[in-house]
Design an enzyme around this catalytic site. Structure first.
Site, PDB file in Angstrom:
ATOM      1  N   GLU A 192      47.758  36.391  48.572  1.00 51.32           N
ATOM      2  CA  GLU A 192      48.587  37.620  48.644  1.00 51.32           C
ATOM      3  C   GLU A 192      48.990  38.094  47.248  1.00 51.32           C
ATOM      4  O   GLU A 192      50.062  38.677  47.068  1.00 51.32           O
ATOM      5  CB  GLU A 192      49.848  37.426  49.504  1.00 51.32           C
ATOM      6  CG  GLU A 192      49.652  36.894  50.896  1.00 51.32           C
ATOM      7  CD  GLU A 192      48.941  37.837  51.842  1.00 51.32           C
ATOM      8  OE1 GLU A 192      48.598  38.949  51.411  1.00 51.32           O
ATOM      9  OE2 GLU A 192      48.721  37.435  52.992  1.00 51.32           O
ATOM     10  N   ILE A 205      57.175  11.103  41.274  1.00 49.75           N
ATOM     11  CA  ILE A 205      58.114  10.104  41.791  1.00 49.75           C
ATOM     12  C   ILE A 205      57.377   9.045  42.611  1.00 49.75           C
ATOM     13  O   ILE A 205      57.759   7.883  42.641  1.00 49.75           O
ATOM     14  CB  ILE A 205      59.247  10.809  42.592  1.00 49.75           C
ATOM     15  CG1 ILE A 205      60.202  11.478  41.604  1.00 49.75           C
ATOM     16  CG2 ILE A 205      59.981   9.832  43.511  1.00 49.75           C
ATOM     17  CD1 ILE A 205      61.303  12.308  42.229  1.00 49.75           C
ATOM     18  N   GLY A 224      39.674  40.730  43.587  1.00 52.46           N
ATOM     19  CA  GLY A 224      40.770  40.294  44.458  1.00 52.46           C
ATOM     20  C   GLY A 224      42.015  41.064  44.069  1.00 52.46           C
ATOM     21  O   GLY A 224      42.572  41.832  44.846  1.00 52.46           O
ATOM     22  N   SER A 225      42.440  40.918  42.803  1.00 53.45           N
ATOM     23  CA  SER A 225      43.642  41.625  42.333  1.00 53.45           C
ATOM     24  C   SER A 225      43.421  43.138  42.292  1.00 53.45           C
ATOM     25  O   SER A 225      44.307  43.911  42.653  1.00 53.45           O
ATOM     26  CB  SER A 225      44.005  41.163  40.913  1.00 53.45           C
ATOM     27  OG  SER A 225      44.062  39.766  40.837  1.00 53.45           O
ATOM     28  N   GLY A 260      54.685   7.707  41.877  1.00 52.41           N
ATOM     29  CA  GLY A 260      53.902   6.814  41.018  1.00 52.41           C
ATOM     30  C   GLY A 260      52.439   6.814  41.442  1.00 52.41           C
ATOM     31  O   GLY A 260      51.908   7.839  41.883  1.00 52.41           O
ATOM     32  N   THR A 288      40.506  34.357  55.464  1.00 52.05           N
ATOM     33  CA  THR A 288      41.157  33.260  56.176  1.00 52.05           C
ATOM     34  C   THR A 288      41.007  33.556  57.668  1.00 52.05           C
ATOM     35  O   THR A 288      41.260  34.686  58.091  1.00 52.05           O
ATOM     36  CB  THR A 288      42.642  33.168  55.774  1.00 52.05           C
ATOM     37  OG1 THR A 288      42.695  32.986  54.360  1.00 52.05           O
ATOM     38  CG2 THR A 288      43.335  32.020  56.471  1.00 52.05           C
TER      39      THR A 288
HETATM   40  C1  LIG Z   1      41.947  29.881  50.270  1.00 55.86           C
HETATM   41  C2  LIG Z   1      41.998  31.369  50.056  1.00 55.86           C
HETATM   42  C3  LIG Z   1      42.248  32.210  51.131  1.00 55.86           C
HETATM   43  C4  LIG Z   1      42.253  33.601  50.944  1.00 55.86           C
HETATM   44  N1  LIG Z   1      42.428  34.414  52.041  1.00 55.86           N
HETATM   45  C5  LIG Z   1      42.268  35.757  51.895  1.00 55.86           C
HETATM   46  C6  LIG Z   1      42.288  36.626  53.035  1.00 55.86           C
HETATM   47  O1  LIG Z   1      42.511  36.193  54.171  1.00 55.86           O
HETATM   48  N2  LIG Z   1      42.021  37.945  52.848  1.00 55.86           N
HETATM   49  C7  LIG Z   1      41.781  38.472  51.612  1.00 55.86           C
HETATM   50  O2  LIG Z   1      41.555  39.675  51.503  1.00 55.86           O
HETATM   51  N3  LIG Z   1      41.792  37.681  50.494  1.00 55.86           N
HETATM   52  C8  LIG Z   1      42.030  36.343  50.618  1.00 55.86           C
HETATM   53  N4  LIG Z   1      42.016  35.526  49.501  1.00 55.86           N
HETATM   54  C9  LIG Z   1      41.731  36.114  48.192  1.00 55.86           C
HETATM   55  C10 LIG Z   1      42.943  36.187  47.290  1.00 55.86           C
HETATM   56  O3  LIG Z   1      43.832  37.174  47.748  1.00 55.86           O
HETATM   57  C11 LIG Z   1      42.423  36.447  45.866  1.00 55.86           C
HETATM   58  O4  LIG Z   1      41.742  35.284  45.449  1.00 55.86           O
HETATM   59  C12 LIG Z   1      43.546  36.785  44.915  1.00 55.86           C
HETATM   60  O5  LIG Z   1      44.098  38.044  45.208  1.00 55.86           O
HETATM   61  C13 LIG Z   1      43.052  36.780  43.452  1.00 55.86           C
HETATM   62  O6  LIG Z   1      41.895  37.551  43.314  1.00 55.86           O
HETATM   63  P1  LIG Z   1      40.613  36.947  42.551  1.00 55.86           P
HETATM   64  O7  LIG Z   1      40.358  35.596  43.083  1.00 55.86           O
HETATM   65  O8  LIG Z   1      39.535  37.947  42.631  1.00 55.86           O
HETATM   66  O9  LIG Z   1      41.084  36.788  41.062  1.00 55.86           O
HETATM   67  P2  LIG Z   1      41.070  37.973  39.887  1.00 55.86           P
HETATM   68  O10 LIG Z   1      41.618  39.191  40.468  1.00 55.86           O
HETATM   69  O11 LIG Z   1      39.662  37.994  39.410  1.00 55.86           O
HETATM   70  O12 LIG Z   1      41.991  37.323  38.860  1.00 55.86           O
HETATM   71  C14 LIG Z   1      41.612  36.262  37.973  1.00 55.86           C
HETATM   72  C15 LIG Z   1      42.786  35.952  37.043  1.00 55.86           C
HETATM   73  O13 LIG Z   1      43.119  37.110  36.263  1.00 55.86           O
HETATM   74  C16 LIG Z   1      44.481  37.461  36.450  1.00 55.86           C
HETATM   75  N5  LIG Z   1      44.596  38.925  36.437  1.00 55.86           N
HETATM   76  C17 LIG Z   1      43.876  39.825  37.153  1.00 55.86           C
HETATM   77  N6  LIG Z   1      44.276  41.065  36.887  1.00 55.86           N
HETATM   78  C18 LIG Z   1      45.282  40.968  35.985  1.00 55.86           C
HETATM   79  C19 LIG Z   1      46.136  41.915  35.305  1.00 55.86           C
HETATM   80  N7  LIG Z   1      46.032  43.222  35.551  1.00 55.86           N
HETATM   81  N8  LIG Z   1      47.053  41.443  34.432  1.00 55.86           N
HETATM   82  C20 LIG Z   1      47.178  40.107  34.211  1.00 55.86           C
HETATM   83  N9  LIG Z   1      46.414  39.165  34.819  1.00 55.86           N
HETATM   84  C21 LIG Z   1      45.491  39.591  35.691  1.00 55.86           C
HETATM   85  C22 LIG Z   1      44.852  36.885  37.816  1.00 55.86           C
HETATM   86  O14 LIG Z   1      46.252  36.690  37.921  1.00 55.86           O
HETATM   87  C23 LIG Z   1      44.063  35.569  37.791  1.00 55.86           C
HETATM   88  O15 LIG Z   1      44.783  34.632  37.027  1.00 55.86           O
HETATM   89  C24 LIG Z   1      42.071  34.137  49.649  1.00 55.86           C
HETATM   90  C25 LIG Z   1      41.876  33.286  48.559  1.00 55.86           C
HETATM   91  C26 LIG Z   1      41.844  31.920  48.739  1.00 55.86           C
HETATM   92  C27 LIG Z   1      41.619  31.020  47.556  1.00 55.86           C
END
Ligand SMILES: Cc1cc2nc3c(=O)[nH]c(=O)nc-3n(C[C@H](O)[C@H](O)[C@H](O)COP(=O)(O)OP(=O)(O)OC[C@H]3O[C@@H](n4cnc5c(N)ncnc54)[C@H](O)[C@@H]3O)c2cc1C
Length: 397
Positions: free
Chosen positions: A377, A351, A135-136, A353, A163
């Site tokens: 995002e 608040i 994701g990230s 409770g 989404t």
């Molecule tokens: C309800 C929902 C709707 C969504 N809708 C969409 C959508 O429409 N389209 C779409 O493309 N995506 C969508 N997403 C995905 C969302 O963008 C990702 O879940 C988000 O970007 C995080 O990616 P990940 O879940 O793979 O977590 P990871 O990237 O695996 O991260 C896991 C943890 O590690 C931390 N981390 C990762 N890399 C680093 C770093 N370099 N330094 C420090 N910390 C780090 C992160 O902050 C997090 O705490 C959605 C997610 C949800 C839950």
């Protein structure tokens, strides 16, 4: 100042739009949100009304049938909608990002083909970067497209967390292509994938499995998407040139971050309103709890956070509208608003409770919605990465 989250300097037209949206939220969304959310029901009547109001075309240029409004107007409408129910703002969020990307980066033919029907809400957009393994780390995308002899791109792989994945009819999907394979960030391409709404194998080689069952953000569908030898024509590449997908998506998420901060502002405003009301109604030890200093100070902290988040969000939107680079401002707004939203919602819950734990009270829903804003995002850690890069660039020795 009489109320929180007021915005100075709006045009008459902006104020009119916001008044209309506010009335709609009070009349049609707030009274129905609880029941629809608890039963995980798609808010079809609300969506139909949003179409009539032109909200799907808010930022689409007038020449394509939209209202041609600014990111600020859009963000303020989103704040109002999320105050009523976060899921409703989610219905237009991905649509708005995809329309924005087509407006900014699409070929003339793509603009002609999609934007007029997106303005009316007939074509509805979803935005797909994430995959099960990432994701990230967007550059690590695994879904791949290979060109065949006929010039089509054959796509294979799995996308995650779309989404509006089921209800949309157009998905902007980020896929790895062979062009620019040796250069990081230059081998990703955005495909504009048209499909019917629904679940199952909706087109040859394109499957939308069922809805993901989520903690909150209910009512709207979040799905996976599976490509299995799906054939995408070369004309479906956003902008017509492969290898530019990473920058397209980063532009999209930048406006998306302003949008998520607006949603966080809306949820936080509602959490504050509920707390302020409850604190004046509930009495303990012979007086309303609002008169205990611990509670009144908590309200003061909440109000200050609501106000700060709103100002940051408005600043980031105005910066983008002025044509200035806003990656740091959008990152800061998203980071601050989502963290504050989480804190304000938690404070409001306290608040209330024991009643805050009851499904009869709206705050229970907000408690399940706020955490998503910390993730969507880009997580707070990712925002801090963007902010620190930006400030170190500006303050380099
Ligand atoms: C309800 C929902 C709707 C969504 N809708 C969409 C959508 O429409 N389209 C779409 O493309 N995506 C969508 N997403 C995905 C969302 O963008 C990702 O879940 C988000 O970007 C995080 O990616 P990940 O879940 O793979 O977590 P990871 O990237 O695996 O991260 C896991 C943890 O590690 C931390 N981390 C990762 N890399 C680093 C770093 N370099 N330094 C420090 N910390 C780090 C992160 O902050 C997090 O705490 C959605 C997610 C949800 C839950």
């Amino acid at each position: 100042m009489t109320r929180l989250a007021q915005t100075l300097g709006l045009t008459e037209f902006q104020s009119e739009i916001l008044d209309t949206v506010r009335t709609f939220v009070e009349r049609d969304i707030i009274p129905n949100a609880q029941e629809l959310e608890h039963s995980d029901t798609y808010p079809q009547a609300i969506v139909d009304r949003m179409r009539e109001m032109g909200l799907f075309g808010l930022m689409i240029p007038e020449e394509y049938g939209g209202l041609g409004e600014s990111l600020l107007t859009y963000a303020l409408c989103v704040e109002e909608l999320a105050r009523g129910w976060m899921s409703v703002s989610g219905v237009i969020n991905t649509h708005f990002i995809v329309a924005y990307m087509i407006r900014q980066h699409g070929t003339d033919a793509q603009k002609e083909h999609f934007l007029p029907r997106m303005a009316t809400g007939e074509v509805r957009g979803a935005f797909s970067m994430s995959e099960p393994e990432l994701g990230s780390d967007v550059a690590a995308i695994r879904t791949k497209a290979k060109r065949d002899a006929g010039g089509n791109y054959i796509i294979n792989g799995q996308k995650m967390w779309l989404t509006n994945g089921g209800s949309s009819t157009l998905v902007a999907a980020l896929v790895k292509t062979e062009e620019g394979a040796d250069k990081p960030h230059k081998n990703l391409t955005t495909f504009l994938v048209e499909k019917p709404a629904g679940f199952g194998e909706v087109a040859p080689g394109l499957t939308i499995p069922g809805k993901i069952d989520k903690m909150g953000y209910k009512g709207i569908d979040t799905t996976e998407l599976v490509f299995d030898n799906y054939a995408a024509p070369a004309e479906s590449i956003l902008g017509g040139i492969p290898g530019r997908g990473f920058s397209h998506m980063m532009d999209g998420v930048e406006v998306g971050r302003v949008n998520v901060s607006a949603r966080a502002c809306g949820v936080a405003i509602r959490a504050f309103e509920l707390a302020a009301r409850y604190a004046q109604q509930r009495s303990t030890f012979g007086k309303p709890i609002a008169q205990h200093q611990a509670i009144s100070f908590s309200l003061a902290e909440m109000a200050t956070k609501v106000e700060a988040a709103h100002l940051m969000m408005v600043n980031a939107a105005r910066l983008k509208d002025s044509g200035e680079r806003n990656d740091v401002a959008a990152g800061m707004a998203k980071y601050l608003a989502s963290e504050y939203c989480s804190e304000v919602t938690q404070a409001s819950f306290r608040i209330h409770g024991g009643y805050g734990y009851s499904k009869e009270y709206e705050i229970e829903r907000l408690m399940r919605e706020a955490p998503f804003l910390l993730i969507g995002e880009g997580t707070s850690e990712i925002q801090k990465t963007i902010i620190s890069k930006g400030v170190l660039r500006d303050y380099a020795l």
